[in-house]
Design a protein around this motif. Structure first.
Motif, mmCIF file in Angstrom:
data_model
loop_
_atom_site.group_PDB
_atom_site.id
_atom_site.type_symbol
_atom_site.label_atom_id
_atom_site.label_comp_id
_atom_site.label_asym_id
_atom_site.label_seq_id
_atom_site.Cartn_x
_atom_site.Cartn_y
_atom_site.Cartn_z
ATOM 1 N N SER A 73 35.322 -25.623 -4.774
ATOM 2 C CA SER A 73 34.221 -25.181 -4.173
ATOM 3 C C SER A 73 33.087 -25.022 -4.840
ATOM 4 C CB SER A 73 34.532 -23.846 -3.402
ATOM 5 O OG SER A 73 35.107 -22.933 -4.413
ATOM 6 N N ALA A 74 33.024 -24.981 -6.098
ATOM 7 C CA ALA A 74 32.186 -25.014 -7.114
ATOM 8 C C ALA A 74 31.294 -26.564 -6.917
ATOM 9 C CB ALA A 74 32.445 -24.948 -8.426
ATOM 10 N N VAL A 75 32.043 -27.755 -6.588
ATOM 11 C CA VAL A 75 31.591 -28.700 -6.539
ATOM 12 C C VAL A 75 30.397 -28.608 -5.172
ATOM 13 C CG1 VAL A 75 32.134 -31.161 -6.062
ATOM 14 C CG2 VAL A 75 33.248 -29.953 -7.546
ATOM 15 N N MET A 76 31.092 -28.052 -4.378
ATOM 16 C CA MET A 76 30.323 -27.966 -2.959
ATOM 17 C C MET A 76 28.800 -27.250 -3.204
ATOM 18 S SD MET A 76 33.547 -27.183 -0.509
ATOM 19 C CE MET A 76 32.396 -26.861 1.079
ATOM 20 N N SER A 77 29.188 -26.139 -3.852
ATOM 21 C CA SER A 77 28.015 -25.587 -4.016
ATOM 22 C C SER A 77 26.734 -26.186 -4.810
ATOM 23 C CB SER A 77 28.296 -24.211 -4.957
ATOM 24 O OG SER A 77 28.954 -23.478 -4.057
ATOM 25 N N ALA A 78 27.504 -26.902 -5.893
ATOM 26 C CA ALA A 78 26.302 -27.911 -6.500
ATOM 27 C C ALA A 78 25.743 -29.207 -5.909
ATOM 28 C CB ALA A 78 27.276 -28.323 -8.044
ATOM 29 N N GLU A 79 26.620 -29.811 -5.054
ATOM 30 C CA GLU A 79 26.363 -30.580 -3.993
ATOM 31 C C GLU A 79 25.019 -29.962 -3.254
ATOM 32 O OE1 GLU A 79 29.818 -32.065 -2.536
ATOM 33 O OE2 GLU A 79 29.996 -33.635 -3.781
ATOM 34 N N MET A 80 25.540 -28.691 -2.715
ATOM 35 C CA MET A 80 24.563 -28.109 -1.579
ATOM 36 C C MET A 80 22.919 -27.889 -2.394
ATOM 37 S SD MET A 80 24.952 -25.004 0.886
ATOM 38 C CE MET A 80 26.546 -25.736 1.434
ATOM 39 N N ALA A 81 23.318 -27.498 -3.644
ATOM 40 C CA ALA A 81 22.105 -27.410 -4.646
ATOM 41 C C ALA A 81 21.185 -28.380 -4.649
ATOM 42 C CB ALA A 81 22.625 -26.735 -5.934
ATOM 43 N N CYS A 82 21.817 -29.459 -5.110
ATOM 44 C CA CYS A 82 20.830 -30.753 -5.148
ATOM 45 C C CYS A 82 20.502 -31.107 -3.667
ATOM 46 C CB CYS A 82 21.990 -31.673 -5.693
ATOM 47 S SG CYS A 82 22.578 -31.500 -7.272
ATOM 48 N N GLU A 83 21.013 -30.838 -2.781
ATOM 49 C CA GLU A 83 20.190 -31.036 -1.313
ATOM 50 C C GLU A 83 19.020 -30.183 -1.188
ATOM 51 O OE1 GLU A 83 23.064 -30.806 1.700
ATOM 52 O OE2 GLU A 83 24.297 -32.154 0.981
ATOM 53 N N PHE A 84 18.937 -29.210 -1.974
ATOM 54 C CA PHE A 84 17.976 -28.202 -1.775
ATOM 55 C C PHE A 84 16.833 -28.765 -2.640
ATOM 56 C CE2 PHE A 84 20.964 -24.657 -0.588
ATOM 57 C CZ PHE A 84 20.838 -24.996 0.605
ATOM 58 N N LEU A 85 16.914 -29.668 -3.643
ATOM 59 C CA LEU A 85 16.043 -29.818 -4.586
ATOM 60 C C LEU A 85 14.842 -30.781 -3.955
ATOM 61 C CD1 LEU A 85 18.426 -30.175 -7.600
ATOM 62 C CD2 LEU A 85 16.720 -28.595 -7.387
ATOM 63 N N ASP A 86 13.685 -30.926 -4.574
ATOM 64 C CA ASP A 86 12.802 -31.727 -4.174
ATOM 65 C C ASP A 86 13.196 -33.289 -4.388
ATOM 66 O OD1 ASP A 86 11.337 -29.932 -3.281
ATOM 67 O OD2 ASP A 86 10.163 -29.626 -5.214
ATOM 68 N N ASP A 87 12.636 -34.241 -3.739
ATOM 69 C CA ASP A 87 13.034 -35.894 -4.044
ATOM 70 C C ASP A 87 12.761 -36.173 -5.247
ATOM 71 O OD1 ASP A 87 14.055 -35.789 -1.454
ATOM 72 O OD2 ASP A 87 12.323 -36.769 -0.456
ATOM 73 N N GLU A 88 11.705 -35.469 -5.740
ATOM 74 C CA GLU A 88 11.171 -35.998 -7.146
ATOM 75 C C GLU A 88 11.792 -35.276 -8.317
ATOM 76 O OE1 GLU A 88 9.138 -34.966 -4.885
ATOM 77 O OE2 GLU A 88 8.553 -36.964 -3.887
ATOM 78 N N ALA A 89 12.677 -34.358 -7.928
ATOM 79 C CA ALA A 89 13.567 -33.520 -8.958
ATOM 80 C C ALA A 89 14.361 -34.477 -9.993
ATOM 81 C CB ALA A 89 14.652 -32.516 -8.226
ATOM 82 N N ALA A 90 14.607 -33.761 -10.988
ATOM 83 C CA ALA A 90 15.372 -34.297 -12.016
ATOM 84 C C ALA A 90 16.372 -34.960 -11.768
ATOM 85 C CB ALA A 90 15.776 -33.503 -13.212
ATOM 86 N N ASP A 91 17.008 -36.062 -12.553
ATOM 87 C CA ASP A 91 18.195 -36.775 -12.321
ATOM 88 C C ASP A 91 19.405 -35.896 -12.597
ATOM 89 O OD1 ASP A 91 20.209 -38.615 -12.069
ATOM 90 O OD2 ASP A 91 19.510 -39.857 -13.435
ATOM 91 N N VAL A 92 20.125 -35.525 -11.645
ATOM 92 C CA VAL A 92 21.104 -34.455 -11.673
ATOM 93 C C VAL A 92 22.555 -35.252 -11.383
ATOM 94 C CG1 VAL A 92 22.374 -32.516 -10.676
ATOM 95 C CG2 VAL A 92 19.829 -32.730 -10.822
ATOM 96 N N ARG A 93 23.369 -35.045 -12.680
ATOM 97 C CA ARG A 93 24.727 -35.482 -12.651
ATOM 98 C C ARG A 93 25.773 -34.488 -12.253
ATOM 99 N NH1 ARG A 93 24.341 -40.342 -15.443
ATOM 100 N NH2 ARG A 93 22.320 -41.349 -15.007
ATOM 101 N N ILE A 94 26.430 -34.328 -11.233
ATOM 102 C CA ILE A 94 27.677 -33.383 -11.302
ATOM 103 C C ILE A 94 28.952 -34.037 -11.578
ATOM 104 C CG2 ILE A 94 28.997 -32.030 -9.432
ATOM 105 C CD1 ILE A 94 26.356 -32.261 -7.633
ATOM 106 N N LEU A 95 29.495 -33.676 -12.737
ATOM 107 C CA LEU A 95 30.662 -34.243 -13.372
ATOM 108 C C LEU A 95 32.023 -34.033 -12.892
ATOM 109 C CD1 LEU A 95 29.165 -34.546 -17.175
ATOM 110 C CD2 LEU A 95 28.809 -36.160 -14.945
ATOM 111 N N ALA A 96 33.054 -34.658 -12.969
ATOM 112 C CA ALA A 96 34.281 -34.401 -12.743
ATOM 113 C C ALA A 96 35.113 -34.160 -14.094
ATOM 114 C CB ALA A 96 35.176 -35.581 -12.066
ATOM 115 N N ALA A 97 34.307 -33.510 -15.041
ATOM 116 C CA ALA A 97 34.720 -33.590 -16.379
ATOM 117 C C ALA A 97 35.524 -32.405 -16.476
ATOM 118 C CB ALA A 97 33.562 -33.473 -17.497
ATOM 119 N N PRO A 98 36.489 -32.162 -17.552
ATOM 120 C CA PRO A 98 37.370 -30.996 -17.822
ATOM 121 C C PRO A 98 36.371 -29.909 -18.292
ATOM 122 C CG PRO A 98 37.469 -32.463 -19.508
ATOM 123 C CD PRO A 98 36.889 -33.167 -18.574
ATOM 124 N N PHE A 99 36.441 -28.591 -17.688
ATOM 125 C CA PHE A 99 35.503 -27.485 -17.826
ATOM 126 C C PHE A 99 35.075 -27.235 -19.048
ATOM 127 C CE2 PHE A 99 34.179 -23.102 -17.260
ATOM 128 C CZ PHE A 99 32.879 -23.486 -16.489
#
Length: 815
Positions: A73-99
């Protein structure tokens, strides 16, 4: 040049803070921009998309942002946060990396100026080096970042052997990686166990390069020669760490027939002076068992085996808790709670299901990851890492069918020597056979110290080479001074017991030889403690630590539960004084429902009475419970607040307590500010009680948990004694009571000084009552006053002790 920003998204604020602290310890130089978005505003578990969005915006500096997440569910929150960002916002990578591993790798790479792609790639592959380092497995894991073995085209190369005692562990690996990243060159490291990219700290660490093994460094690019030279110089210098060839400082045998154990500032954590043969703790599992892969059709059965082993260990903790006493029972119960924590078991199951690891390896690795995070967090949480290691060893031993680690049983009294003791070990000690304890690790607030004091077993922590003491060596320890002597000479045995101490009741009420009355009271934490204090003939209770009813709980006990707990203590002392301390939360006693997690210096943070500022209802309910319990009791109930620093705090607490119906209201003097303002405090309260442990800590700026600062934690320090003189003087002039309820009251020689300073009552562990009473009875009030003057005039703690011994006719003061 802008750095890649990092955002850490976790359901647990504590977990995120500990992981970030661990990662930043591996960063050398300027830290990358990093923010935490974890937990819910009320302190509960969860994630908030708006908080994640704000964190991304804060760390965005043009180089991109990497977001690391823990659960689904942390992934869902991160993805939702990215949707709220402006289109010109920074390049954001949500990683499936070990925490944890991913964050560590990302922090080091981002600090070194790596690109977004490089940081993301390294973080995502961060678990591969650890998997690759594990033996066995029929599936090829993704390899650690490394260069081709042949025709790589190195433009510069050199090699050196590792002088580090601990090999290329995480810290030097991260320093090596960040240095490699600072050059305009591609660098790789060759070792007998593989070839890895020099900019990957995890790949370097999982080479497991040991002392004396050779590292070859090769580089290509514009600054290849400079990179190789700088990195090899770092290797040859041992990364600033001492190597094993460095001699340990020891006393020369010729200098003394009783060489003190080579220890850097050992710390006495449970008083008493004993001598006896040593016996080392039966070793726990030395290392992770050989790895084995589980067939695909055997995964479910292996998970079931894992769950059964955990359940068996939890049941054993519960069984021991049911037969243990007071603090031991509480601590064992808390450890059982840790063992059955769903997060720990889920992490182990995941390793079985996803990596097809055998249950012993899966649980070992999951527990080690949790323990490492706790150690990195520091403070009290670091001390609880021992509990996790104990759980790990017991679960894995159960799975392997091998004997559990535990306490030796030589059949005669002995001095126990160990690296540290888990609560299950300490609670298994028999005071009838264990004379004393010497440990390498631990501190005054560790479970070892708490339980040793409750059982009257002398203990010394921080003896760094204690494990070098061979079994059956004659050892003398002084749990008051922290002294440890191997093979002591006969003239060093004064006052040392060779048999376990018996509880000797107080012979008569406390008074000086000329009849000046000094009530001798007991410190307790429960009704059972209070009944034991009554058997020791204590004249009352000088400190009832109510927080023991609150510790290791996720929520606050209800009023009815508190009433029952308080009533059990009050009923043990009808007609006698019982001083109840309100909740002393914070610092070494964190409480999820009350204190702030992750304070950088909790001893100087929200603790004691300060917790009532944001949570007044908790104090109000406690005061109501105390008043209700006292209404049904014949005890003379006094109530005091801990950690008072200002007159306004004292006045506010006095008002609240009296409005609740408390008849006798006081405050604790634990800070230099309170000591110097005692006269002003006593204008608002009926009595004061000095907590000498904390007063010494704050006066000497010496953390009570620091095993290396034992000399500064001595209440005989002149600065502490002179503050106590101010307290006694103010109380005498006001005609009000000033007690002592810290460890200083347990020292018979110091007790006489305290009386001479104007202290009117002394509260201590029940086992100290008899000796303190006997010492007081041998001196007149005038002698006590002269002893106090001599102590306060002395320039050092040692000189103060000797001066008092001279005044009281005691000869040479004990070390």
């Amino acid at each position: 040049m802008a750095s890649v920003g990092l955002v850490v998204v976790s359901h647990s604020r504590r977990l995120a803070e500990a992981a970030v602290e661990l990662a930043l310890q591996m960063v050398h130089g300027e830290q990358p921009p990093i923010r935490i978005a974890a937990g819910m505003p009320d302190g509960g578990l969860g994630t908030d998309a708006m908080e994640v969005m704000a964190a991304i915006q804060e760390v965005s500096a043009g180089a991109g942002v990497v977001v690391l997440v823990d659960l689904g569910s942390a992934v869902m929150s991160a993805e939702m946060a990215c949707e709220f960002l402006d289109d010109e916002a920074a390049d954001v990578r949500i990683l499936a990396a070990p925490f944890v591993e991913g964050l560590l790798a990302a922090a080091v790479l981002a600090a070194g100026g790596a690109t977004l792609d490089e940081v993301a790639r390294e973080a995502t592959a961060a678990l591969s080096p650890k998997i690759q380092a594990l033996p066995g497995g029929d599936e090829e894991p993704e390899p650690a970042p490394q260069a081709p073995a042949d025709d790589w085209g190195a433009e510069a190369a050199d090699e050196a052997s590792l002088p580090n005692k601990m090999g290329l562990h995480a810290r030097p690996a991260s320093l090596f990686a960040s240095t490699a990243a600072s050059f305009d060159a591609e660098v790789r490291v060759l070792h007998e166990r593989g070839t890895v990219a020099a900019r990957s700290p995890l790949a370097l660490a999982t080479l497991a390069a040991k002392y004396g093994e050779t590292l070859r460094v090769e580089a290509r690019g514009p600054e290849a020669s400079e990179a190789v030279a700088a990195l090899l110089e770092m290797v040859r210098d041992g990364f600033g760490e001492a190597g094993p060839e460095e001699p340990v400082q020891q006393q020369e045998p010729a200098a003394s027939p009783s060489n003190a154990a080579a220890s850097r500032s050992p710390l006495g954590v449970s008083p008493g002076r004993v001598v006896g043969p040593s016996r080392r703790m039966l070793p726990a599992l030395a290392e992770e068992p050989p790895s084995r892969q589980v067939p695909r059709d055997g995964v479910a059965q292996e998970c079931e085996r894992l769950e059964q082993a955990v359940a068996a260990v939890v049941a054993e903790y519960r069984r021991r808790s049911s037969t243990a006493q007071d603090e031991a029972a509480e601590i064992l119960s808390a450890t059982a709670g840790l063992a059955e924590d769903a997060t720990l078991l889920a992490a182990a199951r995941r390793r079985v299901e996803e990596e097809r690891l055998g249950a012993p390896n899966a649980f070992w690795q999951a527990a080690d990851e949790v323990a490492a995070t706790m150690r990195a967090a520091g403070g009290l949480l670091a001390e609880r890492a021992t509990d996790i290691t104990d759980i790990r060893d017991r679960v894995v031993s159960h799975l392997l069918g091998v004997p559990m680690p535990g306490i030796p049983d030589p059949g005669h009294p002995f001095i126990l020597v160990a690296r540290d003791l888990a609560p299950s070990d300490t609670s298994a000690l028999d005071p009838a056979t264990c004379l004393g304890i010497v440990t390498v690790e631990g501190g005054p607030t560790s479970h070892t110290a708490i339980l040793a004091r409750s059982m009257g077993i002398p203990a010394v922590a921080g003896v760094v080479d204690a494990l070098d003491i061979a079994d059956d060596t004659r050892v003398l320890i002084d749990g008051g001074s922290g002294q440890v002597i191997i093979s002591p000479a006969d003239d060093e045995l004064d006052g040392a017991r060779t048999k376990p101490a018996e509880l000797v009741p107080l012979a008569e009420p406390g008074r000086t030889s000329d009849g000046f009355e000094v009530p001798l009271l007991a410190n307790v934490g429960s009704g059972k403690d209070a009944r034991g204090a009554a058997l020791a003939a204590a004249e009352g209770i000088g400190l009832f630590r109510t927080e023991f009813a609150f510790l290791d709980r996720a929520d606050e006990p209800g009023v009815e539960e508190q009433v029952a707990q308080y009533r059990a203590v009050l009923n043990a002392f009808p007609g006698r004084r019982v001083v109840i301390r309100t909740l002393d939360a914070g610092s070494d006693k964190p409480m999820p429902f009350l204190t702030i997690p992750g304070e950088p210096n909790p001893a100087l943070g929200i603790r004691g009475y300060r917790t009532a500022v944001d949570n007044p209802e908790v104090l109000a309910r406690q005061l109501a419970a105390i008043v209700r319990a006292s209404e049904d009791s014949e005890a003379d109930v006094w109530v005091m607040a801990p950690m008072i620093s200002t007159v306004d705090e004292a006045a506010a607490f006095a008002r609240l307590a009296r409005e609740a119906g408390v008849r006798k209201v006081g405050v604790m003097v634990e800070t230099p500010s309170a000591a110097l303002q005692t006269a002003d405090l006593l204008e608002h309260v009926d009595f004061v009680s000095v907590g000498t442990n904390d007063l010494t800590q704050y006066t000497m700026a010496a953390d009570r948990q620091a095993t290396s600062l034992g000399e500064l934690q001595d209440p005989w320090q002149p600065g502490v004694l002179r503050l106590l003189r101010e307290v006694g003087r103010a109380a005498t002039e006001a005609g009000k009571s000033a007690g002592i309820c810290g460890e200083a009251a347990s020292d018979p020689l110091l007790a006489s000084v305290l009386v001479g300073l104007g202290i009117t009552s002394l509260s201590m562990g029940p086992r100290a009552l008899h000796s303190v009473g006997a010492t007081l009875a041998a001196a007149s009030l005038e002698q006590c006053r002269r002893a106090a003057d001599a102590a306060c005039a002395a320039p050092t703690a040692a000189a103060a002790k000797q001066a008092v011994a001279d005044v009281l006719g005691g000869g040479r003061a004990a070390a």
